[in-house]
Each structure stands twice: as C-alpha cells, then as structure tokens.
Design an enzyme around this catalytic site. Structure first.
Site, PDB file in Angstrom:
ATOM      1  N   LYS A 117     -26.213  34.417  51.369  1.00 34.22           N
ATOM      2  CA  LYS A 117     -26.540  33.223  52.159  1.00 34.22           C
ATOM      3  C   LYS A 117     -27.098  33.645  53.523  1.00 34.22           C
ATOM      4  O   LYS A 117     -26.795  34.739  54.003  1.00 34.22           O
ATOM      5  CB  LYS A 117     -25.263  32.406  52.408  1.00 34.22           C
ATOM      6  CG  LYS A 117     -24.741  31.652  51.193  1.00 34.22           C
ATOM      7  CD  LYS A 117     -23.476  30.869  51.543  1.00 34.22           C
ATOM      8  CE  LYS A 117     -22.927  30.119  50.342  1.00 34.22           C
ATOM      9  NZ  LYS A 117     -23.831  29.101  49.805  1.00 34.22           N
ATOM     10  N   ARG A 126     -19.248  27.434  39.654  1.00 36.12           N
ATOM     11  CA  ARG A 126     -19.291  27.010  38.247  1.00 36.12           C
ATOM     12  C   ARG A 126     -18.875  28.135  37.311  1.00 36.12           C
ATOM     13  O   ARG A 126     -18.327  27.892  36.244  1.00 36.12           O
ATOM     14  CB  ARG A 126     -20.702  26.473  37.918  1.00 36.12           C
ATOM     15  CG  ARG A 126     -21.795  27.486  38.064  1.00 36.12           C
ATOM     16  CD  ARG A 126     -23.183  26.848  38.146  1.00 36.12           C
ATOM     17  NE  ARG A 126     -23.461  26.248  39.460  1.00 36.12           N
ATOM     18  CZ  ARG A 126     -24.592  25.616  39.771  1.00 36.12           C
ATOM     19  NH1 ARG A 126     -25.548  25.495  38.880  1.00 36.12           N
ATOM     20  NH2 ARG A 126     -24.746  25.097  40.977  1.00 36.12           N
TER      21      ARG A 126
HETATM   22  N1  BES Z   1     -20.050  26.830  48.005  1.00 36.10           N
HETATM   23  C1  BES Z   1     -21.421  26.534  47.818  1.00 36.10           C
HETATM   24  C2  BES Z   1     -21.732  25.052  47.993  1.00 36.10           C
HETATM   25  C3  BES Z   1     -21.616  24.501  49.385  1.00 36.10           C
HETATM   26  C4  BES Z   1     -22.718  24.521  50.232  1.00 36.10           C
HETATM   27  C5  BES Z   1     -20.460  23.925  49.832  1.00 36.10           C
HETATM   28  C6  BES Z   1     -22.628  23.983  51.495  1.00 36.10           C
HETATM   29  C7  BES Z   1     -20.372  23.391  51.098  1.00 36.10           C
HETATM   30  C8  BES Z   1     -21.458  23.427  51.931  1.00 36.10           C
HETATM   31  C9  BES Z   1     -21.856  26.953  46.414  1.00 36.10           C
HETATM   32  O1  BES Z   1     -21.199  28.058  45.903  1.00 36.10           O
HETATM   33  C10 BES Z   1     -23.294  27.296  46.479  1.00 36.10           C
HETATM   34  O2  BES Z   1     -23.626  28.237  47.126  1.00 36.10           O
HETATM   35  N2  BES Z   1     -24.121  26.506  45.814  1.00 36.10           N
HETATM   36  C11 BES Z   1     -25.525  26.715  45.813  1.00 36.10           C
HETATM   37  C12 BES Z   1     -26.002  26.509  44.396  1.00 36.10           C
HETATM   38  C13 BES Z   1     -27.411  26.962  44.175  1.00 36.10           C
HETATM   39  C14 BES Z   1     -27.519  28.450  44.297  1.00 36.10           C
HETATM   40  C15 BES Z   1     -27.837  26.510  42.788  1.00 36.10           C
HETATM   41  C16 BES Z   1     -26.144  25.704  46.765  1.00 36.10           C
HETATM   42  O3  BES Z   1     -25.627  24.595  46.890  1.00 36.10           O
HETATM   43  O4  BES Z   1     -27.112  26.069  47.424  1.00 36.10           O
HETATM   44 MN    MN Z   2     -22.125  29.869  46.438  1.00 34.14          MN
END
Ligand code: BES
Ligand code: MN
Ligand code: ZN
Length: 498
Positions: free
Chosen positions: A273, A347
């Site tokens: 990230k 997931r």
């Molecule tokens: N934990 C994150 C989702 C999240 C993002 C929670 C912002 C709270 C605030 C999750 O694991 C994630 O990174 N999801 C990705 C999925 C994508 C790679 C398909 C996302 O939401 O960008």
């Molecule tokens: Mn994630």
C-alpha cells in the site's frame, strides 16, 4: 515484544439507576418531555430560562444553563423530546457527556422520571454515557492528558429504576462491555497486538464460560488452509485461527455462526500500500473484534443460544518469504486461487475460516464481518456497512437488527455476472475482480467458500468499523468504533434466544 495484554476492558464509569435525584451532584441533563421538566427536578427558574431562550417542544432542541443548587451552581443541559418522534436517549446523553469532556465534572445526573421513557430507554441512556466517555489512552505516558474522560459516574433518575437496572445488567451493560472490548482491540497498535497474543487474550473468555480453541500454523497446515496461511507468509508472526463456542442454548440446536477478519496489520504485502494512512491498517481486524466483543457480550449476559465465533488472525507483510502476485494457492475447500493482488488478503483469510466453520459446525446461519474493501467506503461512506447475502430471510433479520441496534447496514446486490469476473485462466479463480463493483466481487469470492446449504451474510465494515476523525457520532470518540457487537447481539437475541 511478547507481553500478553490485560484481558480486562477499559472501564469507563459507574452507572446508577435511582428514582429520585433531587440534589444534583455534578451536572444535570433534563429531558423535557412534551415541554415538561419532570416532577423530581427541583432547580428553580428553569421554566423561566427555557422561556427566555425560546425553547419549545421540538425534538432535538437543546439549551444549557447554570442553576443554583444549594451554595453552588450546577451545569444543566436540557434536550427536548417532542410528542410522537422517536427519541434517541443514547445520543442525547452521549452529546452531554461529550460536552462535559475536560470540564472536570465527575458526575452526570440524567432526569427521565416523569417522562414517558421505558426501562430500556433508561438503560440506553447509561450506554450513551459509557460510549461517549470511552477513550483509548493506554499508551499515553502522562496520566493527566487533557482528553482524559472526566465523567466517573452517571445517575439515571427514572420511574422504574429496578427494571432499568435489570435491562442494563442483563443486556445493555454486557453489550457495551463487548463494544468497549472490541474498541480496545482495534485501537491497539500493531506492534502491541498481533495474532499470537490476540489469541492469548481471547483465551481469557474462558473465564466467562466460553470454550476457546486456538489453531496454530501446524494445525492449519494439516487442514490444508493454504489460502489463509499464504497471507501470513511474509510475517514474522505466526497466524492463528481462534474458535469461540458459547453453548447457552439447547443441546443439539444448530448454532449461529459469526466469523471475523482479523488482519492485525495490512501493509498490502508485496502489493504494498502507499504510505499515507497506512497506519490505519492496524484496524484491519475490526471484523474479528466485533466477533470477539460479541462473544464476550453473549457470555456476560448468559444468552440462551448456541453461538460459534471464529476469527482468522494474520499479519500481511512483504518479505522474502511473502507470497507473490501470481502465486496459486489451494484452499481448504480444494478450490485453487490465483493471488493476483496480495492486498486482497481479507477474502483469502475468510475463505478458509468460512469453509472450516461451516463444514465442521453446520450452523443454522453464518454471518461474517470484515474491513474488506476500500470500495465500500466509496459506496456507503462511514454511515452504513455493506450487507451481502445469499438468503433474503437472513438479510431481513440483519436489517431489522441493524435498525434496532443503530449499527446501520445497507444491502447491495450479488449475482452470476459479478461472480464470473473472478474467473482465472490459471486457477479456479483469482482473488480480485477488477475496479468495478469491488465490494460485490469481494462478496462473490467469499460466497464460493460458503456452499449452497447455509444461509450466509457478509458485512463489509471497512467504513464503519474504523473511522477517521470527523466522521464519528457523539457515542464514538475513537478510531475503533466497535461496530457490529450490538448488531450481532440484537440479531441473536431476536432470532435464536427463544
Ligand atoms: N483492508 C483493506 C480494505 C480497507 C481499505 C479497509 C481502506 C479500510 C480502509 C483490504 O485488505 C484491501 O486492501 N482491499 C483492497 C482490495 C483490492 C486490492 C481488490 C482495496 O480495497 O483496495
Ligand atoms: Mn489489503
Ligand atoms: Zn485488509
């Protein structure tokens, strides 16, 4: 750091229910019902002040003033409760408690006697004070930090204090304990809470009569949980799966099952990230915190239901041994997954947790909670959690529980055409479905691990389980909200407790 954190929840304030609180200590909150201040309220001159401020009978109207009480003056807050409107006692008290922050006033008396409030209203008034005064300051070195909660005591003056006490002790108090426990878990930094000591903390629920079983990496390996285990490969911390069983119902009654995502830190893994706000990903275990807090609440209020709580605890880190984009893993269900994005890890954790729980315990219904997608924040902001389900009856039960409990949820669609976005040329599926409808394709992924026979719902709490400052209501003064604890307790109380 390997210390095991104290199990006790951050206690907030004492709660009392009384019939008559003529002498106000600290501050007073008067709920003016249909323009009247109630018979036990003795401060002179309030009618005149109300008149001077133009206070009428409209729900939501407020004023605050000082009133003489013996030799001193006390702060008096007044909130109007109109005739037929729904009035949120919890929010009313929470707003007052927040206004008193930093004031040094240690006690608040809430005057409900003579109004048409029920014992549940009185109990919820106390909840409002507790939730609003919660603050997470375990890691502040100066005990006198200015934002320390000022309130130590809340007294609710109501018509039937015994019934209010009963509602509080047997339902609202334990549920609030669960919320506070969940908040503490989410707020802890990721160097302090990680899968192994999180699991150790949950073992403490044994004292309340919950059966707690912890599976480590060796046991999960044995079961073939390579979807979950792949996420933890880059972490120095061992992954854990914790099963919590509360057997308050009849022997042989199929349990309700609640499953939570517990990523104690989500760096994104090799699909790293960006740096900004990455620190918020300490809260990527809000789903598991909701499940853990719910189990605490169920046990403390001795719920007459069989409930199984499962949390998958993993840290998602980049490292030489981390899984790579393109890796193909075999889940416990036997289905293979091409991991195209290591940041879509929640997931992967839930796939094995859901399959394990459902095949082993054959629940009557299964609800999972997860801070799963940023996309749900785009859709619903920080107000509603996303609800996805394969069963209209279960979706309806949860929607009603959401409304009654004030943990708001909103249903989004699912379907074949979303599901096929997960097809991969290289494996049974990939773990991302593209930019469009990101929360729905995430839900479709989970559905592939649920099977056809189990009513299942997924709550995406990425926007509601943790909140940036400025998005909180008066009851939430903190990053980790504890979202889900009261929703799940209401759902179980209404549908599983006879
Ligand atoms: N934990 C994150 C989702 C999240 C993002 C929670 C912002 C709270 C605030 C999750 O694991 C994630 O990174 N999801 C990705 C999925 C994508 C790679 C398909 C996302 O939401 O960008
Ligand atoms: Mn994630
Ligand atoms: Zn995540």
């Amino acid at each position: 750091m390997t210390d095991i954190l104290p199990f006790a929840v951050t206690e907030t304030i004492d709660v009392e229910f009384v019939s008559d609180a003529a002498a106000t200590e600290g501050a007073a909150l008067v709920i003016a019902t249909k323009g009247k201040f109630g018979p036990h309220y003795t401060h002179a001159g309030l009618d005149a002040v109300a008149k001077a401020t133009g206070f009428s009978n409209k729900t939501g109207q407020t004023f605050s003033t000082y009133a003489a009480d013996g030799n001193s003056a006390v702060r008096v807050f007044v909130q109007a409760r109109g005739s037929n409107d729904v009035f949120d006692y919890e929010m009313a008290v929470a707003k007052t408690a927040k206004a008193l922050r930093g004031s040094g006033t240690g006690s608040l008396t809430v005057h409900l006697a003579g109004s048409d409030s029920s014992p549940d209203d009185a109990a919820r008034a106390a909840v409002g004070a507790r939730l609003a005064t919660y603050s997470f300051n375990r890691h502040k070195s100066k005990a006198t930090a200015p934002k320390k909660p000022a309130l130590k005591r809340v007294r609710i003056a109501c018509d039937d204090p015994a019934a209010a006490r009963d509602a509080y002790d047997n339902y609202y108090g334990p549920v609030t304990d669960g919320i506070v426990f969940a908040r503490d878990l989410v707020n802890e930094p990721p160097n302090v809470i990680y899968p192994e000591n999180y699991a150790a903390r949950l073992r403490g629920l044994t004292d309340l009569g919950v059966e707690v079983e912890v599976l480590g990496e060796a046991e999960m390996e044995e079961l073939g949980m390579h979807s979950l285990l792949g996420v933890g490969k880059g972490s120095t911390r061992d992954s854990q799966l914790v099963v919590m069983r509360w057997n308050g119902g009849k022997d042989g009654d199929a349990p309700a099952m609640i499953v939570g995502k517990g990523v104690t830190f989500d760096s994104g893994g090799i699909s790293l990230k960006p740096g900004a706000n990455m620190w918020d990903m300490k809260g990527d275990m809000g789903g598991s915190a909701a499940v853990s807090g719910s189990m605490m609440a169920l046990a403390k209020r001795k719920a007459k239901a069989n409930v199984i709580g499962i949390v998958g605890l993993v840290e998602n880190m980049p490292d030489g041994s981390a899984q790579n984009p393109g890796d193909i893993v075999t889940s416990m269900s036997g289905q293979t997954i091409e991991v195209q994005n290591t940041d879509a890890e929640g997931r992967l954790v839930l796939a094995d947790a859901l399959h394990y729980g459902i095949t082993k315990y054959k629940p009557a219904a299964c609800v999972d909670l997860a801070t799963l997608t940023g996309a749900i924040i785009v859709s619903l902001g920080h107000e509603h959690a996303g609800l996805f389900s394969n069963d209209d009856g279960l979706a309806e039960q949860l929607s009603l529980a959401g409304e009654a409990s004030t943990d708001k949820i909103w249903r989004l669609p699912m379907g074949e055409s979303y599901d096929k976005l997960l097809n991969s040329p290289n494996a049974d599926m990939k773990n991302i479905g593209g930019r469009a409808a990101g929360s729905i394709t995430a839900a479709q992924f989970l559905k592939r691990f649920v099977g056809k026979d189990t009513p299942w719902a997924h709550l995406d709490i990425a926007g509601t389980g943790m909140k940036p400052s400025g998005r909180h209501d008066a009851r939430e003064s903190t990053f980790g909200t504890g979202f889900g604890v009261r929703l799940l307790n209401r759902w179980i109380a209404s549908n599983y407790e006879g």
